[in-house]
Scaffold this motif. Structure first.
Motif, PDB file in Angstrom:
ATOM      1  N   ALA A 148     -14.015  54.350-104.115  1.00  0.00           N
ATOM      2  CA  ALA A 148     -15.261  55.130-104.132  1.00  0.00           C
ATOM      3  C   ALA A 148     -15.561  55.644-105.537  1.00  0.00           C
ATOM      4  CB  ALA A 148     -15.163  56.299-103.150  1.00  0.00           C
ATOM      5  N   SER A 152     -19.366  50.697-107.285  1.00  0.00           N
ATOM      6  CA  SER A 152     -20.673  51.074-106.750  1.00  0.00           C
ATOM      7  C   SER A 152     -20.644  50.912-105.228  1.00  0.00           C
ATOM      8  CB  SER A 152     -21.761  50.177-107.346  1.00  0.00           C
ATOM      9  OG  SER A 152     -21.585  48.838-106.883  1.00  0.00           O
ATOM     10  N   ILE A 153     -21.646  51.459-104.589  1.00  0.00           N
ATOM     11  CA  ILE A 153     -21.750  51.330-103.132  1.00  0.00           C
ATOM     12  C   ILE A 153     -21.874  49.859-102.740  1.00  0.00           C
ATOM     13  CG2 ILE A 153     -23.227  51.843-101.150  1.00  0.00           C
ATOM     14  CD1 ILE A 153     -23.836  54.551-102.509  1.00  0.00           C
ATOM     15  N   SER A 154     -22.597  49.090-103.532  1.00  0.00           N
ATOM     16  CA  SER A 154     -22.758  47.667-103.209  1.00  0.00           C
ATOM     17  C   SER A 154     -21.440  46.911-103.379  1.00  0.00           C
ATOM     18  CB  SER A 154     -23.862  47.028-104.056  1.00  0.00           C
ATOM     19  OG  SER A 154     -23.537  47.051-105.424  1.00  0.00           O
ATOM     20  N   VAL A 156     -18.399  48.220-102.887  1.00  0.00           N
ATOM     21  CA  VAL A 156     -17.601  48.591-101.704  1.00  0.00           C
ATOM     22  C   VAL A 156     -18.124  47.817-100.490  1.00  0.00           C
ATOM     23  CG1 VAL A 156     -16.934  50.471-100.156  1.00  0.00           C
ATOM     24  CG2 VAL A 156     -16.961  50.852-102.627  1.00  0.00           C
ATOM     25  N   GLY A 157     -19.446  47.665-100.397  1.00  0.00           N
ATOM     26  CA  GLY A 157     -20.033  46.867 -99.325  1.00  0.00           C
ATOM     27  C   GLY A 157     -19.577  45.418 -99.386  1.00  0.00           C
ATOM     28  N   LYS A 171     -13.359  49.425 -92.520  1.00  0.00           N
ATOM     29  CA  LYS A 171     -14.392  49.656 -93.546  1.00  0.00           C
ATOM     30  C   LYS A 171     -13.933  50.737 -94.514  1.00  0.00           C
ATOM     31  CE  LYS A 171     -17.766  47.230 -91.545  1.00  0.00           C
ATOM     32  NZ  LYS A 171     -17.353  45.855 -91.589  1.00  0.00           N
TER      33      LYS A 171
END
Length: 172
Positions: A148, A152-154, A156-157, A171
């Protein structure tokens, strides 16, 4: 107590009183830091304990980690090397998660990663780096926290998508 105060403290020059006051304040601050660090470490360990509990439950269902403990330690070291310091090697991180084969693997990876100390970049985060120099545990964290913090959030996605493609529901 008044006798102690009158005998030892009240008769001291102002400079000595100031030194004593600073010493007491510093000692109190260090004690506060110590207990704050213990609480932080306990909170970080909860995620690892939860992953270990889930591993036990999965083992009862016949789902075992795909690799040896030493392999998961190697994966952990690869992740640490890809994230600590200046720059992030996202592809190295993704490659580790491409190796996950079942539900037990990401949990075993979390347990193997445990709590590690992150070294911030001295160029992009000089204040964080100075804080780290004063206390190398200032940026300790478990694997989900490292991901985290560093991705970036993408990104981690993308890790979650890589695992989902292998049928893994965990997840980050």
């Amino acid at each position: 107590m008044a006798n102690f105060y009158d005998k030892y403290y009240a008769s001291q020059p102002g400079v000595v009183k100031a030194v004593i006051a600073v010493g007491v304040a510093f000692g109190g601050y260090k004690l506060y830091q110590y207990y704050q660090e213990k609480e932080k470490q306990a909170q970080l360990k909860l995620v690892i304990d939860y992953a270990a509990d889930e591993l036990s439950q999965l083992a009862q269902q016949g789902i075992m980690p795909s690799y040896s403990d030493s392999t998961f330690e190697s994966f952990s070291q690869q992740l640490e090397g890809a994230m600590t310091g200046c720059g992030t090697d996202e592809e190295a991180i993704f490659n580790v998660f491409r190796q996950m084969k079942n539900e037990a693997d990401p949990r075993k990876l979390i347990a193997a990663f445990a709590v590690r100390n992150y070294t911030p970049c001295q160029y992009s985060n000089p204040i964080d780096y100075l804080q780290w120099m004063a206390n190398y545990k200032a940026f300790s964290g478990n694997l989900p926290q490292w991901l985290a913090f560093d991705l970036s959030i993408s990104d981690v996605g993308k890790i979650n998508s890589i695992m989902a493609a292998r049928g893994i529901t965990y997840k980050f």
